[in-house]
Design an enzyme around this catalytic site. Sequence first.
Site, PDB file in Angstrom:
ATOM      1  N   TRP A   1       5.776   1.186  -0.599  1.00  4.15           N
ATOM      2  CA  TRP A   1       6.373   0.672   0.624  1.00  4.15           C
ATOM      3  C   TRP A   1       7.897   0.566   0.539  1.00  4.15           C
ATOM      4  O   TRP A   1       8.527  -0.162   1.289  1.00  4.15           O
ATOM      5  CB  TRP A   1       5.718  -0.671   1.001  1.00  4.15           C
ATOM      6  CG  TRP A   1       4.277  -0.476   1.411  1.00  4.15           C
ATOM      7  CD1 TRP A   1       3.640   0.720   1.589  1.00  4.15           C
ATOM      8  CD2 TRP A   1       3.296  -1.484   1.687  1.00  4.15           C
ATOM      9  NE1 TRP A   1       2.327   0.512   1.952  1.00  4.15           N
ATOM     10  CE2 TRP A   1       2.091  -0.836   2.021  1.00  4.15           C
ATOM     11  CE3 TRP A   1       3.315  -2.889   1.689  1.00  4.15           C
ATOM     12  CZ2 TRP A   1       0.920  -1.521   2.356  1.00  4.15           C
ATOM     13  CZ3 TRP A   1       2.152  -3.572   2.027  1.00  4.15           C
ATOM     14  CH2 TRP A   1       0.970  -2.893   2.350  1.00  4.15           C
TER      15      TRP A   1
ATOM     16  N   CYS B   1      -6.629  -3.825   0.900  1.00  2.00           N
ATOM     17  CA  CYS B   1      -6.993  -4.014   2.310  1.00  2.00           C
ATOM     18  C   CYS B   1      -7.727  -2.845   2.914  1.00  2.00           C
ATOM     19  O   CYS B   1      -7.343  -2.395   3.980  1.00  2.00           O
ATOM     20  CB  CYS B   1      -5.797  -4.152   3.201  1.00  2.00           C
ATOM     21  SG  CYS B   1      -4.559  -5.231   2.717  1.00  2.00           S
TER      22      CYS B   1
ATOM     23  N   GLU C   1       2.700 -18.715   1.097  1.00  2.00           N
ATOM     24  CA  GLU C   1       3.683 -17.622   1.268  1.00  2.00           C
ATOM     25  C   GLU C   1       4.666 -17.828   2.423  1.00  2.00           C
ATOM     26  O   GLU C   1       5.165 -16.864   2.996  1.00  2.00           O
ATOM     27  CB  GLU C   1       2.954 -16.269   1.415  1.00  2.00           C
ATOM     28  CG  GLU C   1       2.124 -15.908   0.199  1.00  2.00           C
ATOM     29  CD  GLU C   1       1.415 -14.546   0.302  1.00  2.00           C
ATOM     30  OE1 GLU C   1       1.903 -13.664   1.017  1.00  2.00           O
ATOM     31  OE2 GLU C   1       0.381 -14.381  -0.360  1.00  2.00           O
TER      32      GLU C   1
ATOM     33  N   LYS D   1      12.042   1.750  21.181  1.00  2.00           N
ATOM     34  CA  LYS D   1      11.134   0.622  20.938  1.00  2.00           C
ATOM     35  C   LYS D   1      11.394  -0.489  21.970  1.00  2.00           C
ATOM     36  O   LYS D   1      10.480  -0.996  22.604  1.00  2.00           O
ATOM     37  CB  LYS D   1      11.368   0.095  19.523  1.00  2.00           C
ATOM     38  CG  LYS D   1      10.709  -1.243  19.240  1.00  2.00           C
ATOM     39  CD  LYS D   1      11.309  -1.904  18.007  1.00  2.00           C
ATOM     40  CE  LYS D   1      10.692  -3.263  17.755  1.00  2.00           C
ATOM     41  NZ  LYS D   1       9.271  -3.170  17.385  1.00  2.00           N
TER      42      LYS D   1
ATOM     43  N   HIS E   1      -6.037  -7.681  -4.788  1.00  2.00           N
ATOM     44  CA  HIS E   1      -6.521  -7.571  -3.416  1.00  2.00           C
ATOM     45  C   HIS E   1      -6.165  -6.196  -2.859  1.00  2.00           C
ATOM     46  O   HIS E   1      -5.089  -5.668  -3.106  1.00  2.00           O
ATOM     47  CB  HIS E   1      -5.884  -8.667  -2.549  1.00  2.00           C
ATOM     48  CG  HIS E   1      -6.053  -8.416  -1.086  1.00  2.00           C
ATOM     49  ND1 HIS E   1      -7.263  -8.570  -0.445  1.00  2.00           N
ATOM     50  CD2 HIS E   1      -5.182  -7.993  -0.136  1.00  2.00           C
ATOM     51  CE1 HIS E   1      -7.116  -8.255   0.838  1.00  2.00           C
ATOM     52  NE2 HIS E   1      -5.868  -7.894   1.043  1.00  2.00           N
TER      53      HIS E   1
ATOM     54  N   HIS F   1      -7.802  -9.635  11.379  1.00  2.00           N
ATOM     55  CA  HIS F   1      -6.932  -8.945  12.337  1.00  2.00           C
ATOM     56  C   HIS F   1      -7.224  -9.361  13.771  1.00  2.00           C
ATOM     57  O   HIS F   1      -6.533  -8.955  14.689  1.00  2.00           O
ATOM     58  CB  HIS F   1      -7.061  -7.436  12.170  1.00  2.00           C
ATOM     59  CG  HIS F   1      -6.716  -6.990  10.783  1.00  2.00           C
ATOM     60  ND1 HIS F   1      -7.666  -6.901   9.799  1.00  2.00           N
ATOM     61  CD2 HIS F   1      -5.540  -6.696  10.198  1.00  2.00           C
ATOM     62  CE1 HIS F   1      -7.077  -6.523   8.673  1.00  2.00           C
ATOM     63  NE2 HIS F   1      -5.790  -6.409   8.894  1.00  2.00           N
TER      64      HIS F   1
ATOM     65  N   TYR G   1       4.194   3.153  13.739  1.00  2.00           N
ATOM     66  CA  TYR G   1       3.234   3.586  14.764  1.00  2.00           C
ATOM     67  C   TYR G   1       3.671   3.025  16.111  1.00  2.00           C
ATOM     68  O   TYR G   1       4.215   1.924  16.185  1.00  2.00           O
ATOM     69  CB  TYR G   1       1.819   3.140  14.436  1.00  2.00           C
ATOM     70  CG  TYR G   1       1.588   1.646  14.457  1.00  2.00           C
ATOM     71  CD1 TYR G   1       1.173   1.004  15.616  1.00  2.00           C
ATOM     72  CD2 TYR G   1       1.777   0.882  13.322  1.00  2.00           C
ATOM     73  CE1 TYR G   1       0.959  -0.360  15.634  1.00  2.00           C
ATOM     74  CE2 TYR G   1       1.561  -0.484  13.328  1.00  2.00           C
ATOM     75  CZ  TYR G   1       1.153  -1.102  14.499  1.00  2.00           C
ATOM     76  OH  TYR G   1       0.942  -2.452  14.511  1.00  2.00           O
TER      77      TYR G   1
ATOM     78  N   GLU H   1     -11.268  -5.662   1.689  1.00  2.00           N
ATOM     79  CA  GLU H   1     -11.668  -5.684   3.070  1.00  2.00           C
ATOM     80  C   GLU H   1     -13.078  -5.131   3.134  1.00  2.00           C
ATOM     81  O   GLU H   1     -13.376  -4.145   2.479  1.00  2.00           O
ATOM     82  CB  GLU H   1     -10.727  -4.796   3.879  1.00  2.00           C
ATOM     83  CG  GLU H   1     -10.861  -5.024   5.359  1.00  2.00           C
ATOM     84  CD  GLU H   1     -11.082  -3.741   6.086  1.00  2.00           C
ATOM     85  OE1 GLU H   1     -10.105  -3.124   6.478  1.00  2.00           O
ATOM     86  OE2 GLU H   1     -12.250  -3.360   6.244  1.00  2.00           O
TER      87      GLU H   1
HETATM   88  N1  GLN Z   1      -1.116 -11.803  -0.167  1.00  2.00           N
HETATM   89  C1  GLN Z   1      -0.804 -11.055   0.997  1.00  2.00           C
HETATM   90  C2  GLN Z   1      -1.033 -11.913   2.227  1.00  2.00           C
HETATM   91  O1  GLN Z   1      -1.926 -12.682   2.230  1.00  2.00           O
HETATM   92  C3  GLN Z   1      -1.661  -9.818   1.094  1.00  2.00           C
HETATM   93  C4  GLN Z   1      -1.291  -8.996   2.287  1.00  2.00           C
HETATM   94  C5  GLN Z   1      -1.925  -7.622   2.300  1.00  2.00           C
HETATM   95  O2  GLN Z   1      -2.909  -7.388   1.675  1.00  2.00           O
HETATM   96  N2  GLN Z   1      -1.378  -6.713   3.049  1.00  2.00           N
HETATM   97  O3  GLN Z   1      -0.327 -11.820   3.224  1.00  2.00           O
HETATM   98 ZN    ZN Z   2      -4.909  -7.279   2.736  1.00  2.00          ZN
END
Ligand code: GLN
Ligand code: ZN
Length: 768
Positions: free
Chosen positions: A577, A659, A500, A19, A657, A710, A528, A681
């Site tokens: 994870w 993604c 956060e 890396k 949520h 992103h 990756y 998403e």
């Molecule tokens: N709450 C998390 C953030 O906003 C959600 C991140 C994710 O969905 N991977 O970072």
């Molecule tokens: Zn997300």
Amino acid sequence: MATATNLGFPRMGANRDLKKAVEAYWGGKITADSLLETAKELRRSHWSLQAAAGIAQGHIPSNDFSFYDQVLDHSVLFSAIPERYAGVPVKSELDLYFAMGRGLQKKEEGIDVPAMEMKKWFDTNYHYIVPEFKADQTFALGANPKPVAQFLEAKALGIETRPVILGPISYLHLGKPARGVAAFDHLSLLPALLPAYEALFAELAKAGAQWVQLDEPVLCLDLPAHYKSEFAAAYGRLAAAAPALKILLASYFGTIGDNLNSVISLPIAGLHLDLVRAEGDLDTVLARKSEFSFNLSLGVINGRNIWKADLEKAIAKVDRAVAALGVDRVLVAPSCSLLHSPHGLAAETKMDKQILDWLAFAVEKLDEISVVSRAVKNGAHSVKEQLESNKKSLEARRVSSLIHDPVVQARHKAITPEMIKRQSPFPARYAAQQARLSLPAFPTTTVGSFPQTKEVRVARQNLKKGAYTQEQYDEFIKQEIQKCIKFQEDVGLDVLVHGEFERNDMVEYFGENLKGYAFSANGWVQSYGSRCVKPPIIYGDVSRPVAMTVEWTKYAQTLTTKPMKGMLTGPVTMLCWSFVRDDQPRRITTEQLALAIRDEVQDLEAAGIPVIQIDEPAIREGLPLRRSDWTAYLRWAADAFLLSSTGVRDDTQIHTHMCYSDFQDIFTAIKDLDADVITIESSRSDLKLLSAFNGDSYPNAIGPGLYDIHSPRVPSTEEMHHRVKEMLKYMDSKLLWINPDCGLKTRGWTETDAALRNLVEVAIRMRN
Ligand code: GLN
Ligand code: ZN
């Protein structure tokens, strides 16, 4: 001779050396020659390490090394390079290769080529570069093919290797139609592809290779019926191309199931089975021993988890095969390539010694393979010490009070159906929440994180290094929260978050606060390209000694009269994870996680937090590889989420949520979560997908991401406004939320400011 073998070794090196070298090369800090030198040294070191551990000559893998990804290597090997890379002005083939893997942008020179698509490698956290095919795709073996070069490189070092090559069926299956090409059956390309394999096989045989390993992981998937004849055609030709070269066909990641019928009469010299994921496959195959004469490679050491193996059990499996086939027809192997394991335990000096004693990373797994092979070959007495020490570790783990928490177990047993149900159905909750929150139409919110600037990361490092006291660090976080709340009020968002800032990572932060979790110092696994992840280790019964987020969230709520949204990571994502326990079903571990999160949810509610979001971005990636296993998984995954989220009053609003936009596969589960609001998403996908969420099939509220976080690009109000109007063709305006498509952690403040102001403007226009 119950030979000790390996299917692949992690490439990064003990200290993520690859890396570092690759990134230094990208950054112009080292030359290509220096990168090649590092790579060569890593290969040398990994080969000799395997030889020293007792992996047999001829069965040490080569060509498992890659600068970015082995599937991309394979496309390059056979010259299957998408047209758009043809004219890219790069200095070398290596640079073209990296351009395909990660894109190339040089504004001054007017170069802007995107990367090829990346996808998850089966149900691992590794991502491969998706091959692209046209209906008239051609393939040709390039000059100086890598598998041959690296075979010879090892040979020059006195090491006989087994080149690892992606098999033709998997390669074609895993690809996608090139841009602008309509979907077609990729297996129709076999006649065009096979000559390239034949040419490669001829060169490998000429170079002196005895064995070649063809990876066909698609054998663990549900495959179309006609694949059986494709396997027969392909492998028939390959076996004929180089009769001296012995083919080991490797299936891994799950049961071979019905696909056994596609391979049992192939002219191959060996078949590898994943006996960790699919223990039963051994008996199934042995019961048909009269139908084949090839060797069996037994994947008895888990290649993708970090626990010491039960060596006695592994030996028993191998002994059974030996009794049926004879010792000369059995190979001992990891279940899959060790690519999915961290490198080695040598660097773990800080971990609890008890827990450390239960672990085996790639280096240690080589020893396990070797011990099993020696036990079978020479009798258990020949490895008496190793077996005794293994038994001791296993026994210590089995009875350890670190793992077994009677309180958690009793609580888990006492879960009732009432605990996975909200008090009232959605319409009643909706009314109660409206009464409490008085949100405007088209309420606006964000997904949780705000920019994690350099200052935030430095503050965290300072705390770790001891340069900051806990008080100094907490003060710093408070100030970040203050700025973030002020910012959100200024922008005019409706439901606020604290940002956060105290979290390095959405799983690690909670893992560090839960009992039952351990962290390695160096347990990196390639995700990756040059990116690695260091999954936390769930080793024991999970519980929450103290509240994890309540203080920060409460503090944030004191700074505003707008409703504050508490942010949590959901149980399934925590599971997916992490490295997980292998001594109880994943479902039970997830339920324990759910109970811990349920406690946090209830504490947040008690602290007056009116909205709580529980992120489950990983539900979809936890889907089993075989469809027949989907329903059961989706049921317990949804139940775990419900267990974490339903212990609240009707007027507490639960968000979740995810993604990704491809929710077709898991739509029922999404519905079953019964979250009051789901943000998803959708900014990169076809809006028609949203029709799945229309009022008839999806009754609760939804916030389809209005823009792609992103990218640093700032979407205009017009663009997002247009999107919302399009969305309203598919969904009920009363239930539509306005939000970005994920957390803003990786963004800078400038673009975040601009994008969120535009987003709030959209909501205002809609209300008018
Ligand atoms: N709450 C998390 C953030 O906003 C959600 C991140 C994710 O969905 N991977 O970072
Ligand atoms: Zn997300």
